[in-house]
Structures are given as C-alpha cells and as structure tokens.
Write an enzyme that holds these catalytic residues in place. Structure first.
Site, PDB file in Angstrom:
ATOM      1  NE  ARG A 147      -4.325 -14.944   0.257  1.00 56.30           N
ATOM      2  CZ  ARG A 147      -4.727 -14.840   1.526  1.00 56.30           C
ATOM      3  NH1 ARG A 147      -4.464 -13.758   2.216  1.00 56.30           N
ATOM      4  NH2 ARG A 147      -5.418 -15.810   2.095  1.00 56.30           N
ATOM      5  CE1 TYR A 159      -4.664 -15.104   7.096  1.00 54.40           C
ATOM      6  CE2 TYR A 159      -3.069 -15.340   5.315  1.00 54.40           C
ATOM      7  CZ  TYR A 159      -4.178 -14.722   5.860  1.00 54.40           C
ATOM      8  OH  TYR A 159      -4.818 -13.734   5.155  1.00 54.40           O
ATOM      9  CG  ASP A 210      -1.088 -12.696   3.726  1.00 56.27           C
ATOM     10  OD1 ASP A 210      -0.061 -12.214   4.239  1.00 56.27           O
ATOM     11  OD2 ASP A 210      -2.234 -12.457   4.147  1.00 56.27           O
ATOM     12  CG  HIS A 212      -1.367 -13.372   8.053  1.00 54.49           C
ATOM     13  ND1 HIS A 212      -1.894 -13.553   9.306  1.00 54.49           N
ATOM     14  CD2 HIS A 212      -2.266 -12.607   7.378  1.00 54.49           C
ATOM     15  CE1 HIS A 212      -3.057 -12.934   9.385  1.00 54.49           C
ATOM     16  NE2 HIS A 212      -3.305 -12.346   8.225  1.00 54.49           N
ATOM     17  CD  GLU A 236      -1.643  -9.579   2.051  1.00 55.28           C
ATOM     18  OE1 GLU A 236      -2.393  -9.445   3.039  1.00 55.28           O
ATOM     19  OE2 GLU A 236      -2.016 -10.066   0.974  1.00 55.28           O
ATOM     20  CD  GLU A 262      -4.194  -7.857   6.373  1.00 57.35           C
ATOM     21  OE1 GLU A 262      -4.702  -8.586   7.245  1.00 57.35           O
ATOM     22  OE2 GLU A 262      -4.099  -8.203   5.189  1.00 57.35           O
ATOM     23  NE  ARG A 283      -2.967  -6.161   0.783  1.00 57.99           N
ATOM     24  CZ  ARG A 283      -3.779  -6.738   1.664  1.00 57.99           C
ATOM     25  NH1 ARG A 283      -3.397  -6.913   2.925  1.00 57.99           N
ATOM     26  NH2 ARG A 283      -4.989  -7.125   1.322  1.00 57.99           N
ATOM     27  CD  GLU A 339      -7.826  -9.347   0.904  1.00 53.92           C
ATOM     28  OE1 GLU A 339      -7.746 -10.486   1.378  1.00 53.92           O
ATOM     29  OE2 GLU A 339      -7.474  -8.324   1.534  1.00 53.92           O
ATOM     30  CD1 TRP A 402      -3.263 -17.207  13.142  1.00 52.77           C
ATOM     31  CD2 TRP A 402      -4.141 -15.293  12.405  1.00 52.77           C
ATOM     32  NE1 TRP A 402      -4.241 -17.526  12.255  1.00 52.77           N
ATOM     33  CE2 TRP A 402      -4.803 -16.362  11.768  1.00 52.77           C
ATOM     34  CE3 TRP A 402      -4.518 -13.995  12.070  1.00 52.77           C
ATOM     35  CZ2 TRP A 402      -5.832 -16.176  10.851  1.00 52.77           C
ATOM     36  CZ3 TRP A 402      -5.536 -13.801  11.168  1.00 52.77           C
ATOM     37  CH2 TRP A 402      -6.196 -14.886  10.556  1.00 52.77           C
TER      38      TRP A 402
END
Length: 402
Positions: A147, A159, A210, A212, A236, A262, A283, A339, A402
C-alpha cells in the site's frame, strides 16, 4: 469442560490493548482481543461488568450458542463496543477448543485452503520521492503487495504518512491531533504518485491505496478512473459507507477494484455492498465484527457474490487478533489478501506467537488453538495510557472524515 473464570487485562506495550483470558476447570485457557482504538476502556467495562458474569459455568465448546446469547440476549445489538466484546469472547473460545482438541483453529474452520496468506504492507513518504524509497525498502523485505501513501502538496500532514520514518502508527498519547485536508490537492497528486511507482517498479508488485473515507462517491469515481492505467489491487474506503448506495455510483465509473469495511461491525453493514457487487473486497476484522464466528458468516455470504476478503490488520489489532485472522485467512476459500503492520518489539514480547512472515506471506503456525500466549507479568510493566486517533478538518475549519 466448564468456564470457571474470565478477566480482562489492559496494557500498553507500544500501544493500548484489551486482552481477555477465559479459564476452564481442565486447566485450559483461551485468549481474545477486545481492542477498540481510542475507546478501549468502554469495551473493557462492557466485558467486565456485563458479559463475563454470564460465562461462568458454561461449556466453552458451545461457541455458536454463546455467540447468539451475547448478541441476541443483550437486546441492544451491534455497534463497535458490543461487537468487539463479543469478538474477544469468541476468539478465546475458539482458542480453548483448538487447545482441547490438540489442533490449530484453522482445522476447526474447515482446514487449509492455502499454504500461505499473502499480506500487504504500508509504504509512505512525505513526498513521492520518499514514498518510492519506502516502496523499495519493503520490496526488499519480500512483500509482494504494497500500500502506497504520500504527502499531499500544500498540506502539512495527511493520513497514512508518519511523522518519522519506519512503521506508521496513527494513534497518539494525549488528546486528538488535528490534521488538515483539501480534496482537490489530493486528487491531483495521487495519479502522479502511482504513475511514478509503476515507472520505477514495473507491474510485478501489487499496489494498493487508502482514501480513508475522505471522498464523495463522484470524487472517488474520478480517482478510480484516473488510476485504472496503473492496475491497482484496490482503492480502500473511497467514501463513507453509511450510504451503501454511494458505492453504486463509484462502480458505474471505474474498473479499479474497491475495498471497504474495517469499521464494519456486522454482515448488515455490508449486506447491500456485497449483494449488489458494488465492492470487490470486504475488510471487516475479526475483533470489530464479532469474532471468527461472525466473520466466517460474512465471508461465506461474500463468496456467493465473488467478493473476497481483505481483513484489516493494523497495529490497533493485538497479536491475538492477528493470529485469529491468519487462521481464518488460511481456511476460507474466498480469501483475497491480509493487511500486515508489524507490531512493536515490546508488543511481540508481551504476546509470544507462532505466526510468522516469509517471502510476502504469513503463516499461522501449527500450534493448537490460535498459537498465541500472553505474558501477564511483562504486560504489567506497561500501564494503559489514554490515546486517540487524529481528527481531520478542511482548510476552512470544517470537520471532515479522518
């Protein structure tokens, strides 16, 4: 066999972890992870004050029934605190059953579907040049999937980019740090990052990125389309998933694979995403989605719709969760990728484990149960310290994801 005792340990060897230990009348014990990053004490209280008294005297082999008891019996269902607490119990029960039957947990989940579990690492840098150097370092370490995140021109921080070189750990002691964000600068910079990575490293490695949760669906669609020439393994969390239909819009505009989940706590968080094939990878984590029992249900449902797993595995999951995830990854048919963020040395010392990394893959080991232990004496040297993930504001001061 009966459960005779259960208790929670909160320690901070590098970062905070909530560890559950369940003991039986035959001297066999099991370990579970109940860590919820930035809300650890809430899960510890839920376990100690509400869940653990209900376990004493029960048969630890009755995993499904205990799971349903803790989920349906509480009336108040789902949510990260409840599901992390249930997950801690669930992991510990699978650990006990594996130890009692003298077999690794993956054998209880159906046996091996593969020899090794492909994992991806995190490479980052303050700019593209630094990110390329970190990619080279991780490629040299043997990772086959990487990643890549880099700083965004004009933003002081973002991030996925650590303040120092080395492993990325976003949680910080004290009160939350505030980051700044500007979407258009980010959207302009990311395609250039991956163009350069492909130019330097070719097509041999899998590349991931990602977002995020920071983009609107149409912004994510634009990014996915612009990244198509670089053949990413996935993007992601392109947009917040509360509105699952938002992923339909992304899917209509790009063939870049999409991963999400996630922060999900149950199958219902991903039901429409999977059923409508709006995502490619789910995820959900073993700790935040109710343990192995429920994660297996999510994977089986996803398999019907050609959706693979890509379980979250950052350092906010203790080695107990990593061990459980690797048994899960080894057994299920529709595994995609796992991950992997290595824990700090002090964390590994507190949680001695059988799992290991080699040539881009991880292996759960062949010890009975989860193959993980917990050094309580050493853990007592690392007292809990309040820590938070950062918060994010746009440059005009508006709070954003975030």
């Amino acid at each position: 066999m009966k459960i005779t005792n259960a208790y929670v340990n909160i320690c901070s060897p590098g970062r905070n972890f909530v560890t559950l230990k369940i003991e039986t009348d035959q001297g066999i014990y099991g370990l579970g992870d109940g860590t919820l990053n930035g809300r650890e004490l809430a899960v510890a209280s839920y376990l100690t004050d509400h869940v653990l008294p209900c376990l004493i005297g029960r048969d630890p082999f009755q995993i499904e029934d205990i799971w349903q008891y803790l989920y349906r019996g509480a009336y108040w269902r789902r949510g990260p605190v409840t599901m992390s607490a249930i997950a801690a119990v669930d992991m510990a029960l699978w650990d006990i059953k594996g130890k009692a039957l003298h077999t690794p947990v993956y054998n209880l989940l159906g046996g091996r579907s593969r020899q090794g579990v492909m994992v991806y690492c995190h490479a980052f840098g303050k700019d593209i040049h630094a990110a390329l150097e970190d990619v080279a370092k991780h490629k040299e370490m043997g990772y086959r999937a990487i990643r890549v995140q880099s700083g965004v021109p004009g933003l002081k921080s973002t991030y996925g980019v650590g303040k120092t070189t080395g492993y990325y750990e976003p949680a910080e002691r004290g009160l939350p740090t505030e980051y700044e964000w500007e979407t258009e600068s980010y959207l302009r910079s990311v395609p250039g990052l991956f163009a350069k990575v492909r130019e330097v490293f070719g097509e041999e490695i899998h590349l991931l990125h990602d977002c995020h949760h920071r983009l609107t669906p149409i912004e994510a669609a634009r990014l996915g389309k612009e990244l198509e020439p670089f053949h990413l393994f996935w993007i992601e969390d392109p947009t917040p998933a509360e509105l699952q239909e938002g992923f339909k819009l992304i899917r209509q505009h790009t063939t870049t694979p999409i991963a999400v989940g996630e922060v999900f706590n149950s199958l219902w968080d991903a039901h429409d995403l999977i059923r409508n094939q709006w995502i490619d990878y789910i995820r959900a984590t073993v700790v935040h989605a109710g343990g192995l029992t429920h994660l297996k249900k999510i994977a089986d449902f996803a398999d019907l719709y050609h959706v693979k797993t890509g379980c979250h595995g950052a350092t906010d999951l203790s080695p107990v969760s990593m061990a459980a995830a690797l048994h899960f990854d080894t057994a299920i048919h529709n595994f995609g990728i796992q991950e992997h963020m290595p824990h700090a040395a002090e964390t590994d010392a507190v949680f001695p484990h059988a799992y290991f990394f080699k040539d881009g893959y991880m292996y759960p080991g062949d010890k009975p149960g989860l193959g993980i232990d917990f050094d309580e004496k050493l853990a007592s040297q690392y007292e809990y310290q309040r820590a938070y993930l950062p918060v994010n504001r746009r440059q005009d001061g508006t709070l954003t994801d975030w």
